[in-house]
Design a protein around this motif. Structure first.
Motif, PDB file in Angstrom:
ATOM      1  N   GLN A 203      38.407  31.058 -28.725  1.00  0.00           N
ATOM      2  CA  GLN A 203      39.635  31.376 -29.459  1.00  0.00           C
ATOM      3  C   GLN A 203      39.458  32.737 -30.136  1.00  0.00           C
ATOM      4  O   GLN A 203      39.213  32.808 -31.334  1.00  0.00           O
ATOM      5  N   PRO A 204      39.602  33.822 -29.357  1.00  0.00           N
ATOM      6  CA  PRO A 204      39.377  35.152 -29.933  1.00  0.00           C
ATOM      7  C   PRO A 204      40.324  35.454 -31.100  1.00  0.00           C
ATOM      8  O   PRO A 204      41.488  35.058 -31.082  1.00  0.00           O
ATOM      9  N   MET A 205      39.784  36.150 -32.068  1.00  0.00           N
ATOM     10  CA  MET A 205      40.571  36.591 -33.218  1.00  0.00           C
ATOM     11  C   MET A 205      39.917  37.828 -33.791  1.00  0.00           C
ATOM     12  O   MET A 205      38.731  38.064 -33.574  1.00  0.00           O
ATOM     13  N   TRP A 206      40.703  38.610 -34.478  1.00  0.00           N
ATOM     14  CA  TRP A 206      40.178  39.844 -35.056  1.00  0.00           C
ATOM     15  C   TRP A 206      40.880  40.117 -36.371  1.00  0.00           C
ATOM     16  O   TRP A 206      42.060  39.794 -36.537  1.00  0.00           O
TER      17      TRP A 206
ATOM     18  N   PRO B  36      33.313  30.846 -31.156  1.00  0.00           N
ATOM     19  CA  PRO B  36      34.474  31.701 -31.391  1.00  0.00           C
ATOM     20  C   PRO B  36      35.018  32.359 -30.121  1.00  0.00           C
ATOM     21  O   PRO B  36      36.136  32.857 -30.122  1.00  0.00           O
ATOM     22  N   THR B  37      34.249  32.351 -29.042  1.00  0.00           N
ATOM     23  CA  THR B  37      34.708  33.015 -27.821  1.00  0.00           C
ATOM     24  C   THR B  37      35.869  32.262 -27.165  1.00  0.00           C
ATOM     25  O   THR B  37      36.645  32.854 -26.419  1.00  0.00           O
TER      26      THR B  37
ATOM     27  N   THR C 139      45.583  36.408 -34.025  1.00  0.00           N
ATOM     28  CA  THR C 139      45.120  35.487 -32.989  1.00  0.00           C
ATOM     29  C   THR C 139      46.206  35.324 -31.938  1.00  0.00           C
ATOM     30  O   THR C 139      47.396  35.436 -32.231  1.00  0.00           O
TER      31      THR C 139
ATOM     32  N   ARG D  88      37.579  29.901 -39.579  1.00  0.00           N
ATOM     33  CA  ARG D  88      36.954  31.173 -39.958  1.00  0.00           C
ATOM     34  C   ARG D  88      37.456  31.684 -41.312  1.00  0.00           C
ATOM     35  O   ARG D  88      36.632  32.023 -42.184  1.00  0.00           O
TER      36      ARG D  88
END
Length: 160
Positions: free
Chosen positions: A153-156, A150-151, A40, A123
């Protein structure tokens, strides 16, 4: 024995610090259940991206005892506390939940308010405790995540 949920984060030497923290927590508490690790952007300040995840374990320690162990592990990982709430850190271990206990005392608030504020907490918590209900709202963590935007605070997920 109670179930405890802890968020783990790092943006300084993050791979090493997260792995070392998980080893220290496993030594202290035994088997850990963990979410995936998510990357993040720093929130609230300009800094390197974080690795974040949530773990669950069982313990007979009190909430204060768990919080003290988490602080000790942070200190052992070189955690500097002079930078304020929004700053880079070697390791951030936050007690999120202690079963369904609700506490609001100086230095200890459960459930931790960040659960409802930050995608990087909610999440991964919903991933490992989706059917569990938030002790205050009564909604499951899966329901809370489904309602979260979620847009903002983007995370992957981090690929291993």
């Amino acid at each position: 024995m109670v179930k405890v949920y802890v968020s783990v984060g790092s943006n300084i030497d993050r791979e090493r610090n997260v792995a070392s923290a998980l080893a220290a927590l496993a030594t202290e508490y035994g088997a850990l259940q963990q979410s995936r690790i998510f990357e993040t952007a720093a929130v609230g300040f300009d800094g390197d991206p974080f690795y974040n995840l949530v773990i669950e374990f069982e313990t007979g320690q009190s909430p204060r005892e768990v919080a003290d162990v988490l602080r000790r592990i942070e200190d052992e990982h070189g955690r500097q506390r002079s930078g304020g709430k929004f700053s880079s850190r070697t390791l951030d271990l936050d007690l999120l939940l202690y079963d369904d206990l609700v506490i609001d005392e100086p230095g200890l608030t459960l459930p931790r308010p960040e659960i409802l504020q930050y995608a990087f907490v909610l999440r991964p918590l919903a991933e490992i405790a989706g059917d569990m209900k938030h002790p205050v709202t009564g909604f499951t963590f899966a329901q809370l995540w489904d309602a979260f935007d979620p847009t903002a605070q983007p995370m992957w997920p981090v690929e291993k």
